[in-house]
Design an enzyme around this catalytic site. Sequence first.
Site, mmCIF file in Angstrom:
data_model
loop_
_atom_site.group_PDB
_atom_site.id
_atom_site.type_symbol
_atom_site.label_atom_id
_atom_site.label_comp_id
_atom_site.label_asym_id
_atom_site.label_seq_id
_atom_site.Cartn_x
_atom_site.Cartn_y
_atom_site.Cartn_z
ATOM 1 N N HIS A 116 0.841 -1.203 0.000
ATOM 2 C CA HIS A 116 0.000 0.000 0.000
ATOM 3 C C HIS A 116 0.879 1.257 0.000
ATOM 4 O O HIS A 116 0.609 2.218 -0.713
ATOM 5 C CB HIS A 116 -0.878 0.045 1.257
ATOM 6 C CG HIS A 116 -1.897 -1.045 1.373
ATOM 7 N ND1 HIS A 116 -1.855 -2.004 2.355
ATOM 8 C CD2 HIS A 116 -3.012 -1.327 0.641
ATOM 9 C CE1 HIS A 116 -2.898 -2.818 2.233
ATOM 10 N NE2 HIS A 116 -3.611 -2.436 1.188
ATOM 11 N N GLN B 285 -8.671 -6.162 -11.201
ATOM 12 C CA GLN B 285 -9.337 -5.016 -10.588
ATOM 13 C C GLN B 285 -8.899 -3.719 -11.271
ATOM 14 O O GLN B 285 -9.728 -2.873 -11.627
ATOM 15 C CB GLN B 285 -8.996 -4.962 -9.095
ATOM 16 C CG GLN B 285 -9.427 -3.677 -8.415
ATOM 17 C CD GLN B 285 -9.237 -3.753 -6.921
ATOM 18 O OE1 GLN B 285 -10.092 -4.264 -6.223
ATOM 19 N NE2 GLN B 285 -8.124 -3.251 -6.427
#
Length: 278
Positions: free
Chosen positions: A28, A151
């Site tokens: 992240h 995604q």
Amino acid sequence: MQRAARTWKLGELGIGFVPTMGYLHAGHLSLVQVARKEVGAIGRVIVSIYVNPTQFAAHEDLSTYPRDLRRDLRLCREAGVDAVFLPSDSAMYPGKGEGSYSTYVVEEKVSSGLEGASRPTHFRGVTTIVAKLFNCVLPEVAVFGAKDWQQASVIRRMCADLNFPIKIVVAPTHREPDGLAMSSRNVYLTAQQRLEATVLSRCIRECQSQVRQSREIPVGQLVDLIRGKVEGETSGKLDYAAFFESNTLEPVERVKKGTHLALAVFFGKVRLIDNARL
Ligand code: AMP
């Protein structure tokens, strides 16, 4: 969030956005660095943390999804994030279940195979929440991880189809030293499963080396090889191994250099995914 975003826009500050479900890891944070590069030192980098209920099926891990907000906020501060957006369920889906929330965003092609085939309602939840988050954060740039290749492709398609004026950047998959792709779900693994979980990246490396040695390989041969490694050498169960064109996600019959591989493996109830261009 919209008010803050509009104020920044009036000041001509670019907004870079990293949507997450929290329990942050170095993967992240690498997206945060990419967002910072995109908007520059005076731009605003926004991280959202929201465990989105509509992308989980009833039997999936919504209620046990790992959370540690204090730690996430510290990591964001240390990474130079300007603001963290923490919407509540009642803000995102007011009246859901009571009949008042009723609008969803559905992509119908890129989302149909792979993860979409294994998790039929998943991408409807993803496109819906990402569209909503984009409308709250009003970013110029949004960064997604290659770890979730399909995604990122679905979001790209949605932005093109629905005229979102947002640049989608896809950042490389961040890995543990032994090759396991970082994921918030890795904490669910037992010590034994954690050792075995390197089988996903080992399958990718093995296919990469096979492709280097021969010009074209029938898909079935590599799927058998992957199934043999996953189910013969570990306690994992192969959900799927798929070979396709990187950009279109169209399946191929013969694998060659540049073909994309994605795989999903269950270790008990924990489902891990990985992918790479071969
Ligand atoms: P998540 O919190 O799992 O919904 O992920 C939020 C974002 O981080 C998505 O764009 C993911 O693709 C990305 N991401 C998750 N794991 C990694 C990783 N190991 N490397 C790079 N990006 C990642």
